[in-house]
Scaffold this motif. Structure first.
Motif, PDB file in Angstrom:
ATOM      1  N   TYR A 358       0.875  -1.176   0.000  1.00 39.95           N
ATOM      2  CA  TYR A 358       0.000   0.000   0.000  1.00 39.95           C
ATOM      3  C   TYR A 358       0.910   1.224   0.000  1.00 39.95           C
ATOM      4  O   TYR A 358       2.105   1.135   0.278  1.00 39.95           O
ATOM      5  N   GLU A 370      -3.807   3.948  -0.600  1.00 37.68           N
ATOM      6  CA  GLU A 370      -4.317   3.006  -1.600  1.00 37.68           C
ATOM      7  C   GLU A 370      -3.334   1.840  -1.764  1.00 37.68           C
ATOM      8  O   GLU A 370      -2.176   1.910  -1.348  1.00 37.68           O
ATOM      9  N   GLY A 371      -3.820   0.793  -2.403  1.00 34.37           N
ATOM     10  CA  GLY A 371      -2.993  -0.375  -2.662  1.00 34.37           C
ATOM     11  C   GLY A 371      -3.787  -1.644  -2.431  1.00 34.37           C
ATOM     12  O   GLY A 371      -4.899  -1.613  -1.864  1.00 34.37           O
ATOM     13  N   LYS A 373      -3.547  -4.036  -0.311  1.00 31.41           N
ATOM     14  CA  LYS A 373      -3.866  -4.343   1.087  1.00 31.41           C
ATOM     15  C   LYS A 373      -5.127  -3.607   1.531  1.00 31.41           C
ATOM     16  O   LYS A 373      -5.992  -4.179   2.201  1.00 31.41           O
ATOM     17  N   ILE A 374      -5.221  -2.323   1.166  1.00 30.25           N
ATOM     18  CA  ILE A 374      -6.385  -1.514   1.545  1.00 30.25           C
ATOM     19  C   ILE A 374      -7.628  -2.012   0.812  1.00 30.25           C
ATOM     20  O   ILE A 374      -8.712  -2.143   1.386  1.00 30.25           O
ATOM     21  N   GLU A 375      -7.462  -2.295  -0.463  1.00 27.09           N
ATOM     22  CA  GLU A 375      -8.586  -2.729  -1.288  1.00 27.09           C
ATOM     23  C   GLU A 375      -9.169  -4.040  -0.752  1.00 27.09           C
ATOM     24  O   GLU A 375     -10.382  -4.210  -0.673  1.00 27.09           O
ATOM     25  N   MET A 418      -9.542   6.537   1.407  1.00 28.89           N
ATOM     26  CA  MET A 418      -9.187   5.177   1.006  1.00 28.89           C
ATOM     27  C   MET A 418     -10.219   4.719  -0.015  1.00 28.89           C
ATOM     28  O   MET A 418     -11.304   4.255   0.348  1.00 28.89           O
TER      29      MET A 418
END
Length: 427
Positions: A358, A370-371, A373-375, A418
């Protein structure tokens, strides 16, 4: 063999992919994106079924999966959500993560239904990604993947009182006399091959549930005999009736028997060994010695240690009433809540420890995180629920995202974004 353990593989449903399409109709110029969202994957749920008393169904089939969400369609059509998979288990079943042995859920007490694995969320269609500068988005979000886990199921009977002791001392006979249970009774070792439960009815609604725990012999905590299989059923009992053969018709010393069984309880779980006990000196109808009373011998040994001794006869019923009323009085003094095992393993925690990238950036005074992991985290977490929001806060802290935001210069009141989620930062 009584089925009180099983190991199974479970999976929730995959989220359906978002759809990428554009409106194409006569006389409609520049229709724009109209790709629909994918359906959410189904949840994997455990539910108590009062009519079940074993886990035998899970001995024959070992893989269970919820339904996958369907892909979104044209004209903003939402994909169908995946079907939940509900697994029925007897009350008292404990679900554990197979590798660590940590408790995921205890299906007893108030917990009659629990979502163990959440289905992946469906991906967003390209209709959501149109902006003033990107009016023809050719991208739709993929659905979030399912969660999967190998778990062990363990049935621990729910009883207030457990009958313990060596084989053939009369536990099943006592249970059959004081309850409506009909255990198999015969004059040989290991007649009882599964825990038997019965309800003891007393005056003024002071009855209780009693369980005959089979197979305890010396070495039981190490797997000798059947003890290793059934010691787990003592774990929920609040009190134990230690049944011994006072007549010694098999040539064993009842005092020595009690010490040996207590040693096995201590080896299996020291906390259980500390729970209250009462001794039922059984088979007094078969005592023919005139010069000594074995029950008195037991009293001198154990009553100074705070353990009451009741001479009884499972065959004739002598002394049983006094024993049951004493046990009932002791139970009234204890916490009435059932013994429930707390959750130790949280499947969603895998999102915290999973090595996915992320990044933290700052644009127009807003901090953007963002990235993958966050998604992935947002795909499983319901922030509207108290439990989901608590997990979200822990996720930010334990993954180091909060530290990264502070290193980037974030101040109280600044906005964090996010993907579609925005919130103000406060310590």
């Amino acid at each position: 063999m009584f089925a009180d353990r099983a190991k199974i593989w479970i999976r929730s449903g995959n989220g359906g992919n978002g759809h990428c399409s554009f409106r194409r109709e006569l006389y409609v110029a520049n229709g724009g994106p109209d790709g629909g969202d994918g359906g959410d994957g189904g949840d994997l749920i455990f539910e108590v079924d009062k009519g079940l008393n074993t886990l035998v169904d899970y001995r024959h089939k070992r893989k269970y999966a919820a339904g996958d969400g369907e892909e979104g369609g044209k004209r903003r059509c939402h994909g169908k959500n995946g079907k939940d998979r509900v697994l029925k288990v007897p009350e008292g079943t404990i679900i554990k993560e197979a590798k660590s042995g940590k408790v995921i859920a205890d299906m007893s007490g108030d917990n009659q239904r629990q979502v163990v694995l959440k289905g992946g969320r469906g991906g967003l269609g390209n209709q959501h990604f149109a902006t003033a500068t990107m009016q023809v988005p050719k991208y739709a979000q993929p659905g979030k993947p399912a969660m999967e886990l190998e778990v062990t199921l363990e049935l621990k009977v729910i009883a207030d009182v457990g009958l313990i002791g060596f084989p053939n001392v009369g536990k099943s006979t006592l249970l059959s006399r004081v309850t409506n249970a009909e255990p198999k009774i015969a004059n040989y070792h290991f007649t009882t091959l599964s825990p038997n439960l019965g309800v003891v009815d007393l005056d003024n609604g002071r009855g209780f549930v009693m369980a005959d725990i089979p197979g305890l012999i010396e070495g039981a905590s190490e797997g000798v005999g059947l003890g290793h299989e059934f010691l787990r059923h003592i774990e929920r009992t609040k009190m134990m009736i230690h049944v011994v053969d006072a007549a010694g018709i098999e040539g064993r010393d009842p005092v020595d028997d009690i010490y040996k069984i207590n040693k096995e309880l201590e080896a299996y779980n020291p906390e259980i060994a500390k729970r209250p006990q009462v001794i039922a000196a059984n088979k007094t109808d078969l005592i023919y010695m005139e010069d000594e009373d074995p029950a008195e011998y037991l009293r001198k040994e154990f009553e100074p240690k705070g353990v009451k001794v009741f001479p009884i006869s499972g065959a004739t019923g002598k002394g049983i009433s006094e024993l049951l009323y004493y046990v009932s009085e002791q139970l009234q003094l204890m916490d009435s809540k059932p013994i429930v095992f707390e959750q130790e393993y949280f499947p969603e925690d895998e999102l915290i420890y999973e090595e996915l990238p992320y990044e933290v950036t700052k644009e127009d005074g807003m901090y953007i995180v963002e990235g993958p992991k966050i998604e992935k985290m947002l795909g499983y977490t319901n922030l509207d629920s108290e439990k989901g929001f608590a997990f979200f806060q822990r996720f930010l802290k334990e993954t180091g995202i909060l530290k990264d935001l502070e290193a980037a210069g974030i101040q109280e009141g600044d906005t964090v974004k996010m993907y579609g989620l925005q919130f103000d930062y406060y310590k």
